[in-house]
Design an enzyme around this catalytic site. Structure first.
Site, short mmCIF file in Angstrom:
data_model
loop_
_atom_site.label_atom_id
_atom_site.label_comp_id
_atom_site.label_asym_id
_atom_site.label_seq_id
_atom_site.Cartn_x
_atom_site.Cartn_y
_atom_site.Cartn_z
N PRO A 2 -26.32 -22.15 -62.61
CA PRO A 2 -25.00 -22.31 -61.98
C PRO A 2 -24.06 -23.19 -62.81
O PRO A 2 -24.51 -24.12 -63.49
CB PRO A 2 -25.33 -22.97 -60.65
CG PRO A 2 -26.76 -22.66 -60.42
CD PRO A 2 -27.40 -22.63 -61.77
N LEU A 3 -22.80 -22.87 -62.72
CA LEU A 3 -21.73 -23.66 -63.32
C LEU A 3 -20.80 -24.03 -62.18
O LEU A 3 -20.29 -23.14 -61.48
CB LEU A 3 -21.00 -22.85 -64.39
CG LEU A 3 -19.77 -23.48 -65.02
CD1 LEU A 3 -20.15 -24.75 -65.78
CD2 LEU A 3 -19.10 -22.48 -65.95
#
Length: 125
Positions: A2-3
């Protein structure tokens, strides 16, 4: 992988911001099985004139609203995302004390070939 991009009004102390980052990381570890050390998060702070959240969709938001955008591999299920939303609201409610009404989360799905996590290569393509 995830970002996360977190947007909020400026003025909260460092401990408050760190609690947000810690809570989001824990929620992702629990709900999305994110590996240890997979922490790619930024917080952007905005003065009041550059940050606006309405009360649409029957949710009464306050000036403490936090906008969280999470980009993930396009492999997450709807159930995983729902669990993530719940856990984020729970954890941020516990520490730093953000009301659930003020937790706005948006998840963006991205194909694996859209990621390069270093060295100029597409590690997941």
């Amino acid at each position: 992988m995830p970002l996360l991009h977190i947007s909020m009004r400026a003025g909260k102390p460092e401990a408050y911001r760190q609690a947000i980052l810690d809570g989001l990381y824990l929620a992702m570890r629990e709900a999305l099985n994110v590996p240890e050390g997979d922490e790619f998060m930024t917080i952007s702070e905005h003065d009041a004139s550059n940050f606006r959240c309405g009360n649409a969709y029957g949710v009464k938001r306050s000036d403490d609203a936090v906008l969280i955008q999470i980009t993930v591999f396009a492999s997450r299920t709807a159930e995983q995302k729902k669990a993530l939303y719940r856990r984020i609201a729970e954890l941020l409610g516990e520490n730093p004390g953000i009301r659930s009404e003020d937790v706005f989360v948006n998840v963006l799905d991205a194909p694996a070939e859209n990621w390069s996590v270093g060295n100029g290569i597409a590690q997941f393509a």
